[in-house]
Write an enzyme that holds these catalytic residues in place. Structure first.
Site: not given
Lengths: 291, 132
Positions: A90-92
């Site tokens: 969940l960090c691009g």
């Protein structure tokens, strides 16, 4: 056509998601500040260390007795890639960008007939790398339990790498991490750590004549392994800041998207409610007219 | 007032001290040395020990483990792998350091066992010096 109740549920669920992404964004912002402070605090050490080591390496580097960590093993057949990524997703594109760079490098080396070995730091990178380059995978360093990356962690990784180097497992080591530029931009970077490379000392810079205790070679032999740890530590910190920065902007986007979706669903919800009211009215009126 | 020089003590995790010092006692690998202003430029590696800084404000001590000191015309910088102000050093920290050093002795290869043993002895001497 979804019923009114379905629409209501969906709006509520998107609202909940938005709350979560908003919270994650704020947590990432707070962690980012901490990570940046940590990176800032380590800078004086790293800079001085590299300055002194660079000076020493320049004066000893030419000789035949130079340590292997500096001059290399004389071949570049086997490459070790140390791929550092995050423990969480969940960090691009953060993790996949680093993995992509490492994969490209690995394929390039393989095409040139070299042997590639891969050591991963961070769960996400391991998962991505293992899928495609499973045969080259030789180890993983688990930092899941580590809340704050400290110098000790870097030392552990460095010890592992150095033990493999002494064991003759590889000739060249490169680390992969993301350089933190700002919140929206992190640049995946490859940096060679063994044999050590230094920025060329500026020409004409005044060189101080030092006394060395015990002597130049002994100091260099002592400092080079520490240099590996220092570079890994700097990369870990840089990576930590990049991860939080990437997560922050990814979550900011997600929050905005959720907002747009809520607006769209709300309009749809209002329209269908109006349609229901209108059709009810028509039924009543036509019923009244029929009498 | 005594002549002073710039003194910096940094570890990888933070900068511990940056001040004008009169004299700095450094636990060098080949023996202790004291750096004062206009000392000849020297680079020395450190052994685990006690680093003492004397300034106009008083004297401070730090427990340091490996690293190196860079003494030059601009001042003295000590880059220690681990540096803890002596007053904040606890018995637990010390135990942890000794445990790591002992572990290193037991796992060291034949070539390195002397180095590891000396490291352990230095750390134990540091404990005695700190009296904890």
């Amino acid at each position: 056509m979804p019923s009114l109740k379905d629409l209501k549920n969906r709006i509520q669920s998107v609202k909940n998601t938005r709350k979560i992404t908003k919270a994650m964004q704020m947590v990432a912002a707070a962690k980012l500040r901490r990570a940046q402070d940590a990176a800032e605090a380590s800078r004086p050490y790293t800079e001085r260390f590299n300055a002194v080591l660079g000076g020493l390496a320049a004066s000893v580097g030419g000789s035949d007795t130079a340590p292997k960590l500096l001059s290399g093993t004389g071949s570049d057949q086997t490459h070790l890639l140390v791929v550092m990524t995050a423990e969480r997703g969940l960090c691009g594109g953060f993790n996949s960008n680093i993995a992509k760079l490492a994969r490209a490098k690995a394929n390039e080396l393989k095409a040139a007939g070299k042997t590639v070995k891969i050591l991963t730091v961070g769960k996400k990178g391991r998962d991505a790398i293992k899928r495609e380059l499973g045969d080259a995978f030789i180890g993983h360093v688990d930092l899941t339990e580590v809340k704050r990356v400290g110098y000790d962690n870097a030392q552990d990784i460095a010890r592992d790498v150095l033990a493999r180097f002494d064991g003759g497992e590889f000739d060249v080591a490169t680390i992969f991490y993301a350089k933190f530029v700002n919140v929206v931009s992190q640049i995946p970077t490859a940096q060679q750590i063994i044999p050590a490379t230094f920025d060329a000392v500026e020409e004409g810079a005044e060189a101080t004549l030092y006394d060395y205790e015990p002597n130049e070679e002994a100091i260099l032999a002592d400092l080079l392994p520490r240099g590996v740890a220092t570079q890994i530590f700097a990369a870990l910190l840089e990576n930590g800041a990049s991860e939080q920065g990437a997560r922050m902007s990814a979550m900011d986007n997600a929050t905005r998207n959720a907002g747009e979706m809520i607006d769209k669903l709300t309009i749809e919800f209002n329209r269908s409610r109006q349609a229901v009211i209108t059709s009810e009215l028509i039924e009543i009126i036509s019923g009244a007219e029929a009498l | 007032m005594a002549q002073t020089m710039q003194f910096d003590l940094v570890s990888p995790e933070r900068a511990l001290a940056s001040l004008q010092a009169i004299a700095v006692q450094i636990p060098g690998a080949d023996g202790d040395l004291t750096a004062m202003p206009d000392h000849a430029p020297t680079i020395t590696t450190l052994r685990p020990g006690l680093l003492t800084v004397e300034s106009n404000e008083g004297t401070q001590s730090y427990a340091v483990t490996g690293g190196f000191a860079d003494i030059n015309a601009e001042g003295t910088s000590v880059l220690a792998e681990k540096a803890i102000p002596a007053s904040e050093m606890t018995a637990d920290d010390m135990d942890a350091l000794i445990a790591v050093a002992k572990d290193a002795v037991s796992t060291a290869s034949e070539d390195n066992v002397d180095v590891a043993a000396k490291n352990l002895a230095d750390i134990e001497a540091l404990r005695t010096a700190l009296n904890i």
